[in-house]
Design a protein around this motif. Structure first.
Motif, PDB file in Angstrom:
ATOM      1  N   SER A 270      26.712  14.460   8.522  1.00 46.68           N
ATOM      2  CA  SER A 270      27.779  15.357   8.962  1.00 46.68           C
ATOM      3  C   SER A 270      28.423  14.840  10.235  1.00 46.68           C
ATOM      4  O   SER A 270      29.617  15.002  10.442  1.00 46.68           O
ATOM      5  N   MET A 271      27.608  14.217  11.100  1.00 46.45           N
ATOM      6  CA  MET A 271      28.186  13.670  12.331  1.00 46.45           C
ATOM      7  C   MET A 271      29.159  12.573  11.985  1.00 46.45           C
ATOM      8  O   MET A 271      30.198  12.430  12.623  1.00 46.45           O
ATOM      9  N   GLU A 272      28.805  11.769  10.984  1.00 40.12           N
ATOM     10  CA  GLU A 272      29.724  10.700  10.607  1.00 40.12           C
ATOM     11  C   GLU A 272      31.021  11.282  10.061  1.00 40.12           C
ATOM     12  O   GLU A 272      32.096  10.780  10.291  1.00 40.12           O
ATOM     13  N   TRP A 273      30.929  12.362   9.348  1.00 41.58           N
ATOM     14  CA  TRP A 273      32.139  13.009   8.835  1.00 41.58           C
ATOM     15  C   TRP A 273      32.719  13.981   9.858  1.00 41.58           C
ATOM     16  O   TRP A 273      33.874  14.370   9.763  1.00 41.58           O
ATOM     17  N   ALA A 274      31.839  14.382  10.806  1.00 43.73           N
ATOM     18  CA  ALA A 274      32.174  15.449  11.765  1.00 43.73           C
ATOM     19  C   ALA A 274      32.543  16.752  11.062  1.00 43.73           C
ATOM     20  O   ALA A 274      33.429  17.481  11.481  1.00 43.73           O
TER      21      ALA A 274
ATOM     22  N   VAL B 120      27.909   0.285  15.556  1.00 44.68           N
ATOM     23  CA  VAL B 120      27.671   1.203  14.440  1.00 44.68           C
ATOM     24  C   VAL B 120      27.018   2.431  15.077  1.00 44.68           C
ATOM     25  O   VAL B 120      25.809   2.455  15.316  1.00 44.68           O
ATOM     26  N   ILE B 121      27.832   3.420  15.385  1.00 46.20           N
ATOM     27  CA  ILE B 121      27.378   4.566  16.179  1.00 46.20           C
ATOM     28  C   ILE B 121      26.244   5.317  15.488  1.00 46.20           C
ATOM     29  O   ILE B 121      25.387   5.921  16.123  1.00 46.20           O
TER      30      ILE B 121
ATOM     31  N   HIS C 193      28.572   2.276   7.215  1.00 49.50           N
ATOM     32  CA  HIS C 193      28.463   3.042   8.465  1.00 49.50           C
ATOM     33  C   HIS C 193      29.489   2.536   9.474  1.00 49.50           C
ATOM     34  O   HIS C 193      29.536   1.343   9.780  1.00 49.50           O
ATOM     35  N   SER C 194      30.311   3.457   9.967  1.00 53.82           N
ATOM     36  CA  SER C 194      31.476   3.088  10.761  1.00 53.82           C
ATOM     37  C   SER C 194      31.113   2.382  12.065  1.00 53.82           C
ATOM     38  O   SER C 194      30.247   2.837  12.805  1.00 53.82           O
ATOM     39  N   THR C 195      31.850   1.281  12.325  1.00 52.07           N
ATOM     40  CA  THR C 195      31.765   0.649  13.639  1.00 52.07           C
ATOM     41  C   THR C 195      32.887   1.243  14.466  1.00 52.07           C
ATOM     42  O   THR C 195      34.044   1.225  14.065  1.00 52.07           O
TER      43      THR C 195
ATOM     44  N   VAL D 286      36.382   4.738   6.273  1.00 47.44           N
ATOM     45  CA  VAL D 286      35.650   5.962   5.897  1.00 47.44           C
ATOM     46  C   VAL D 286      35.569   6.108   4.370  1.00 47.44           C
ATOM     47  O   VAL D 286      35.553   7.215   3.856  1.00 47.44           O
ATOM     48  N   SER D 287      35.511   4.960   3.653  1.00 49.39           N
ATOM     49  CA  SER D 287      35.384   5.095   2.197  1.00 49.39           C
ATOM     50  C   SER D 287      34.053   5.767   1.859  1.00 49.39           C
ATOM     51  O   SER D 287      33.067   5.654   2.594  1.00 49.39           O
TER      52      SER D 287
END
Ligand code: HEM
Length: 408
Positions: A340-344, A200-201, A398-400, A384-385
């Motif tokens: 924002s990093m998660e969405w970039a 999970v970054i 949170h994305s793995t 990415v829901s």
């Protein structure tokens, strides 16, 4: 006129009912339900009914038909996200009105009209709407983000600009940012499992961002994700975000009549806020005060809080304001950049964007240059829901992500 009529109907009804209450036992003795509370509710319902009808006859924008007391709240539920608002704009036009209990919410969706609201008439619309919960988390507007647009806001904004919102700050700290980012790349490289199972970054990026912001703010950093102070800081901030952005308190916020039922929630907010501010003060602000006092005249301002404390010593702001600036940065700078990093991606019209964009650009490019990023083994793609809060839309789970090092 309609407003006056609804008021006079309200007072007539309440007087009649107050006269009737003592006789209630005799008049309605054949009924088994307690009538006093019901009798007291009648004038309120009638008042709200006439009040909402009278509002419709004024020059308010169009909107869905609202019901007394609740307005349109039951129709929109807690789903006030941009997609729902966009679909309603298709029906009601570029300016429409939603009534959320006692609050009127005008939704403007046409770019020219939005420009009118945000720029041309920016002074009138400049203050963010506050609510019962934000009053607690900002000490009734002693901060910068939620204070009323006026002299206090201008002073706080000026004091915060020098240590946070200038290009000089970007140049001064960009080497430090890169060091923190290289540590992320290093950690990802040394962990074999990250290549297959993924991680999970967000968690590692969260430590990086806390370190970037806390080094800028206090010249302090956390050892690792297990550092007890880091665990405490993230717990305090995420609980603050959860309580402030939850939809749970809307009923008390929209319908003042229901506010007494909100006492438990508000007490939880108060308790969290006092422990959280004490944490910032005891572990970070006080430490800098001591260093500054020990150095006396010779002290060289070396981090943002030194500037802020300096402004306090000059009598421009008080000790509470100092703490609320720390509170604002913890919320406005760290979580936003992390989302924002998660969405970039990033939004605009924020003073901190001057820092957020280079930080975002640098970390994303470092990750892209060093790793092949993909879904972990056994998963088809990264989830990415979305999940909506009161102010933002973020990734629900949170994305793995698997990080395969790129061998040059
Ligand atoms: C990608 C990251 C970020 C995003 C998406 C973001 C987004 C926003 C947005 C949408 C606003 C409201 C603007 C408005 O009302 O017109 C805002 C305000 C604000 N942001 Fe950011 N922000 C980010 C990073 C930061 C950083 C790094 C800092 C501090 C170092 C910061 C500090 C602030 C402050 C203090 C305000 C309130 C400004 C005022 O009331 O005058 N933000 N941000």
């Amino acid at each position: 006129m309609g407003h006056l009529a609804s008021k006079s109907i309200f007072y007539t009804l309440i007087t009649t009912i107050l006269i009737l209450i003592p006789f209630n036992k005799f008049l309605f003795s054949h009924l088994s339900i307690p009538l006093t509370p019901i009798l007291l509710l009648v004038p309120l319902i009638v008042y709200y009914f006439f009040h909402s009808i009278s509002n419709h006859s004024t020059t308010l924008p169009p909107g869905p038909l609202s019901i007394p007391i609740f307005g349109n709240w039951l129709q929109v539920g807690n789903d006030l996200n941009h997609r729902l608002l966009a679909s309603m704009a298709q029906t009601y036009g570029p300016v429409f009105l939603l009534k959320l209990g006692s609050k009127n919410l005008a939704v403007v969706s046409n770019p020219e009209l939005a420009n009118q609201v945000l720029h041309t008439q920016g002074v009138e619309f400049g203050s963010r709407p506050r609510n019962v919960v934000f009053d607690i988390f900002t000490g009734n507007g002693q901060d910068m983000v939620f204070t009323i647009y006026g002299d206090h806001w201008r002073k706080m904004r000026r004091i915060m600009t020098l240590p946070f919102f200038t290009n000089k700050v970007v140049h001064q700290y960009s080497d430090m940012w890169e060091d923190e980012m290289d540590l992320v790349v290093h950690d990802l490289n040394k962990n074999e499992e990250v290549r297959t199972k993924g991680i999970v970054i967000r968690k590692r990026l969260q430590l990086m961002l806390y370190n970037i912001m806390y080094r800028m703010m206090f010249d302090a950093k956390f050892e690792s994700q297990e550092d007890p102070l880091f665990i405490e800081a993230t717990k305090f901030n995420s609980e603050r975000s959860r309580l402030a952005q939850s939809f749970d308190y809307n009923y008390g916020d929209f319908i003042p009549l229901l506010r007494p039922f909100l006492n438990g929630y508000l007490n939880r907010c108060r308790d969290l806020q006092s422990r959280r501010l004490a944490f910032f003060n005891n572990y970070f602000v006080e430490k800098r005060r001591k260093i500054m006092a020990a150095n006396g005249e010779k002290h060289k301002i070396s981090c943002a809080i030194d500037h802020i404390i300096d402004a306090q010593m000059k009598g421009e702001i008080n000790a509470e304001n100092v703490l609320y600036i720390v509170e604002n940065i913890n919320v406005a700078a760290i979580e936003t950049t992390l989302w924002s990093m998660e969405w970039a991606i990033a939004e605009r019209s924020c003073p901190g964007i001057i820092l957020a964009l280079p930080i975002l650009g640098l970390i994303i490019s470092k990750l892209v240059c060093n790793f092949e990023m993909r879904a972990p083994l056994g998963m088809e793609k990264i989830d990415v829901s979305e999940k909506g809060g009161q102010f933002s839309l973020h990734i629900a789970n949170h994305s793995t992500v698997a990080f395969e090092p790129i061998i040059a």
